[in-house]
Design a protein around this motif. Structure first.
Motif, PDB file in Angstrom:
ATOM      1  N   TYR A 152     -42.854   8.408 -32.091  1.00 40.77           N
ATOM      2  CA  TYR A 152     -43.624   7.223 -31.704  1.00 40.77           C
ATOM      3  C   TYR A 152     -42.397   5.854 -32.141  1.00 40.77           C
ATOM      4  O   TYR A 152     -42.460   4.988 -31.424  1.00 40.77           O
ATOM      5  N   ARG A 154     -41.000   3.038 -34.630  1.00 41.23           N
ATOM      6  CA  ARG A 154     -39.240   2.902 -34.138  1.00 41.23           C
ATOM      7  C   ARG A 154     -38.660   2.392 -32.715  1.00 41.23           C
ATOM      8  O   ARG A 154     -37.440   2.372 -32.685  1.00 41.23           O
ATOM      9  N   GLY A 155     -39.015   2.022 -32.055  1.00 45.69           N
ATOM     10  CA  GLY A 155     -38.938   2.170 -30.791  1.00 45.69           C
ATOM     11  C   GLY A 155     -38.686   3.513 -29.748  1.00 45.69           C
ATOM     12  O   GLY A 155     -38.154   3.370 -28.533  1.00 45.69           O
ATOM     13  N   GLY A 157     -41.174   5.249 -28.903  1.00 42.11           N
ATOM     14  CA  GLY A 157     -42.220   5.340 -27.522  1.00 42.11           C
ATOM     15  C   GLY A 157     -42.329   6.325 -27.353  1.00 42.11           C
ATOM     16  O   GLY A 157     -42.256   7.631 -27.480  1.00 42.11           O
ATOM     17  N   ARG A 160     -39.410   9.417 -26.380  1.00 40.64           N
ATOM     18  CA  ARG A 160     -39.217  10.083 -27.215  1.00 40.64           C
ATOM     19  C   ARG A 160     -39.911  11.125 -27.578  1.00 40.64           C
ATOM     20  O   ARG A 160     -39.951  12.396 -28.166  1.00 40.64           O
ATOM     21  N   ASP A 192     -51.022  -1.180 -29.997  1.00 38.46           N
ATOM     22  CA  ASP A 192     -49.346  -1.718 -30.407  1.00 38.46           C
ATOM     23  C   ASP A 192     -49.766  -1.264 -32.169  1.00 38.46           C
ATOM     24  O   ASP A 192     -48.755  -1.680 -32.827  1.00 38.46           O
ATOM     25  N   GLU A 195     -47.320   1.362 -33.261  1.00 39.56           N
ATOM     26  CA  GLU A 195     -45.597   0.998 -33.960  1.00 39.56           C
ATOM     27  C   GLU A 195     -45.333   1.157 -35.230  1.00 39.56           C
ATOM     28  O   GLU A 195     -44.698   0.856 -35.230  1.00 39.56           O
ATOM     29  N   SER A 196     -46.719   0.296 -36.144  1.00 39.58           N
ATOM     30  CA  SER A 196     -46.442   0.136 -37.773  1.00 39.58           C
ATOM     31  C   SER A 196     -46.903   1.343 -38.546  1.00 39.58           C
ATOM     32  O   SER A 196     -46.561   1.069 -39.790  1.00 39.58           O
TER      33      SER A 196
END
Length: 279
Positions: A152, A154-155, A157, A160, A192, A195-196
């Motif tokens: 998910y 590093r772009g 999402g 993938r 969000d 994401e990290s």
């Protein structure tokens, strides 16, 4: 007489349902796991694999075992005599130096211990480009431990993630089980944050699996950790075993332990279903 037999059946059934799996316990307690076994306290391998219903005769794919193959150390000897283990590893030609070196270390480790790993087959998993983790429709179980965030972030999402789950769906037999363990982000947190942080919302993961054609059979709190707030300076890697902050607040994070995790069991329906994402 019928009532008496029914009572005996009801008494025996719970014992059969929860009968000890001595072969699995033997694989977990084996001497080759002396360096890995301290993590059992947090990862509960016996309870987790029993929940996923992994039997010695099964054909099983373990997704991205990493360099150490923590679960591979259990699954390989457990399946060696009567089953088949596929280790769906990182792409050996990946642009990531970490992925290439991890696969190399895994191959070196398993090649040096043939008594444990000789029956295992190594395949490549790199969604969306490489998803042939095992022959289509051939395996009883696909297992992924703490990997979903990698597809998910590093772009990657949703696109993938769905490609990954479709690969699992394709490899499984109808009626086969997908077992998922993943770091859990509280549902109240913004999406969000996935994401990290390394954490994923359970509802989001379930929805992705359903889009790929799976049905959720059951969830478990086997790998839950109420001490974990899922909000740390370096995300999930703040906690052990990574301890990315080094000595800073080390005792604090050791006291928390490893992350709070969802444990989910999905099934590939026996009837032919097209991927809902394609409808």
């Amino acid at each position: 007489m019928i009532i008496r037999l029914l009572c005996v059946f009801l008494l025996v059934l719970p014992y059969q349902a929860y009968a000890e799996n001595k072969a699995l316990k033997s694989a977990i307690d084996a001497s080759h796991r002396v360096q890995s076994s301290p993590r059992d306290e947090y990862r509960h391998p016996y309870e987790t694999l029993m929940f996923f219903g992994v039997e010695p005769s099964h054909h099983v794919v373990e997704i991205w075992p990493g360099a150490s193959g923590w679960y591979t150390e259990i699954l390989a000897p457990y399946l060696k005599d009567n089953g088949q283990l596929y280790a769906a590893q990182f792409n050996e030609n990946s642009s990531s130096d970490y992925f290439r070196k991890s696969r190399q270390r895994f191959e070196e480790k398993t090649a040096s211990q043939q008594a444990l790993y000789s029956g295992m087959k190594i395949t490549t998993f790199d969604p969306p480009s490489q998803g042939a983790i095992a022959p289509a429709g051939s395996v009883d179980r696909v297992l992924t431990f703490r990997n979903i965030h990698n597809w998910y972030m590093r772009g990657g999402g949703e696109e993938r993630l769905i490609s990954a789950f479709k690969a699992f769906f394709t490899a499984l037999k109808p009626g086969g089980i997908l077992g998922v363990v993943e770091h859990r982000l509280p549902e109240s947190r913004p999406i969000d944050d996935m994401e990290s942080s390394g954490y994923m919302q359970q509802s989001y993961v379930v929805n992705i699996a359903k889009k790929a054609g799976f049905e959720l059979l059951e969830s478990s709190e086997i790998n839950a950790n109420s001490k974990d707030s899922a909000q740390h300076p370096e995300g999930v890697w703040t906690l052990p075993p990574s301890l990315r902050l080094g000595e800073k607040d080390r005792k604090k994070y050791l006291a928390i332990g490893e992350s709070d995790r969802m444990t989910l069991k999905f099934v590939k329906p026996r009837q032919n279903k097209s991927f809902s994402a394609e409808r």
